[in-house]
Design a protein around this motif. Structure first.
Motif, mmCIF file in Angstrom:
data_model
loop_
_atom_site.group_PDB
_atom_site.id
_atom_site.type_symbol
_atom_site.label_atom_id
_atom_site.label_comp_id
_atom_site.label_asym_id
_atom_site.label_seq_id
_atom_site.Cartn_x
_atom_site.Cartn_y
_atom_site.Cartn_z
ATOM 1 N N ASP A 131 0.832 -1.205 0.000
ATOM 2 C CA ASP A 131 0.000 0.000 0.000
ATOM 3 C C ASP A 131 0.865 1.253 0.000
ATOM 4 O O ASP A 131 0.570 2.219 -0.709
ATOM 5 C CB ASP A 131 -0.927 0.007 1.220
ATOM 6 C CG ASP A 131 -1.990 -1.078 1.159
ATOM 7 O OD1 ASP A 131 -2.219 -1.622 0.058
ATOM 8 O OD2 ASP A 131 -2.579 -1.388 2.208
ATOM 9 N N THR A 153 0.400 -3.275 -9.159
ATOM 10 C CA THR A 153 0.143 -3.870 -7.848
ATOM 11 C C THR A 153 0.474 -5.355 -7.827
ATOM 12 O O THR A 153 0.957 -5.880 -6.814
ATOM 13 C CB THR A 153 -1.324 -3.657 -7.441
ATOM 14 O OG1 THR A 153 -1.622 -2.258 -7.458
ATOM 15 C CG2 THR A 153 -1.579 -4.200 -6.041
ATOM 16 N N ALA A 200 2.458 1.615 -3.452
ATOM 17 C CA ALA A 200 1.448 1.972 -4.454
ATOM 18 C C ALA A 200 1.109 3.465 -4.368
ATOM 19 O O ALA A 200 0.884 4.122 -5.395
ATOM 20 C CB ALA A 200 0.191 1.130 -4.258
#
Length: 339
Positions: free
Chosen positions: A255, A266, A258
């Motif tokens: 996360d 991802t 990203a």
């Protein structure tokens, strides 16, 4: 995101570990990447964006440069308090007169190297007579892979060595069938659009186990160790804490990366974080055995033929990382805290 509270802290030598670091002045951490890299070293970036440095009360500013020589020059010029640099460069700098520099932690000690090959190469023994791509003769990938293969009972010199330069070029040559095998990072491997007919011959865990070399360390000048010991320990605590949190919850890294790299795939992040399962420096990345092994290997290479060997204490200081571990405790299972 919840960041766990620290346990009560204790004193260790001059490194008094307190809930807050000792100075409000910026602590400039020099890194050799312009954006968060797709390797465990990215914990330095994420510790800033996810608030780990703030939780430790240290005002960290990341100073971004390209490559170790620039980072080392900036550190020696007083443009930062800590720099993430290659062990080889640190040893060379100390030998050249910068005798106060010390390695204090390593948030990403291992290069995530692997050896990939075409499907006709089933074992390392099959590399005899096959074409093996390297950056150049004597390059790090060549030297390390020679060490790895030797430990596995193979001799890289029995292969046809082909010099091709950068890892991406070698990977493309492998995919195109121009060579039979080569060394690359896990990131380069995962970036190949098509790995049909190819496989990983030696994965990154086996590669590091065969050649446990510490590639990069965070180094500080003696003046910083003397004048800002609590800040140094606070930075290390933050890096250890985020490394442990990511090891426990890999989605935290996915996360965070990203968000930092919106164009990142991802699916690739998921595969990378799985491959990094044992790579996080949950105890600061400062194994005395691995550091000694690294220096001994470097001093046996051609680049160090005229460099007098240093004792471990002449280029490493364990005080700050031991202060951090005194408050956090040592984590079992990976990243040995042996000294």
């Amino acid at each position: 995101m919840l960041i766990r509270r620290l346990a009560p802290l204790v004193l260790l030598g001059a490194f008094a570990t307190s809930a807050l670091a000792q100075s409000d002045a910026p602590f400039r951490l020099i890194v050799t990447h312009l954006e968060p890299p797709l390797v465990p070293n990215s914990v330095m970036d994420l510790a800033e964006t996810l608030g780990y440095f703030d939780q430790e009360g240290v005002n960290v500013e990341l100073v971004r440069v390209q490559q170790t020589p620039s980072a080392l020059a900036a550190l020696q010029a007083g443009e930062g308090e800590m720099a993430n640099i290659g062990v080889d460069a640190l040893l060379q700098a100390i030998a050249a007169g910068a005798t106060d520099l010390r390695a204090v932690t390593s948030p990403n000690k291992a290069l995530p190297f692997l050896i990939a090959a075409n499907d006709e190469i089933l074992t390392v023994g099959d590399l005899a007579g096959a074409s093996f791509g390297v950056g150049r003769i004597g390059s790090l990938d060549h030297s390390l892979s020679s060490l790895v293969l030797d430990s596995m009972g193979a001799d890289i010199e029995q292969s046809q060595i082909v010099t091709l330069g950068q890892p991406s070029v070698r990977a493309q040559a492998l995919a195109a069938g121009q060579i039979d095998a080569t060394t690359m990072s896990i990131g380069t491997w995962l970036s190949l659009p098509d790995t049909s007919g190819l496989h990983v011959l030696v994965d990154q865990d086996a590669y590091f186990a065969a050649a446990p070399l510490v590639n990069k360390v965070n180094a500080v000048p003696g003046e910083v160790l003397a004048e800002r010991p609590d800040d140094v320990a606070a930075v290390i605590r933050a890096l250890i804490r985020i490394s442990r949190d990511v090891a426990a919850d890999p989605q935290l890294w996915v996360d965070g990366m990203a968000e930092a790299l919106p164009d990142a795939d991802t699916a690739v992040l998921d595969m990378l974080v799985t491959s990094f399962a044992t790579s996080w420096s949950v105890n600061g990345g400062m194994s005395a055995d691995e550091l000694t092994y690294t220096a001994d290997w470097l001093y046996g290479t051609e680049d160090f033929s005229a460099v007098p060997p240093l004792a471990l204490e002449d280029w490493v200081s364990f005080a700050a990382v031991d202060a951090a571990l005194a408050s956090l405790g040592a984590a079992a299972g990976m990243d040995p805290a042996d000294r």
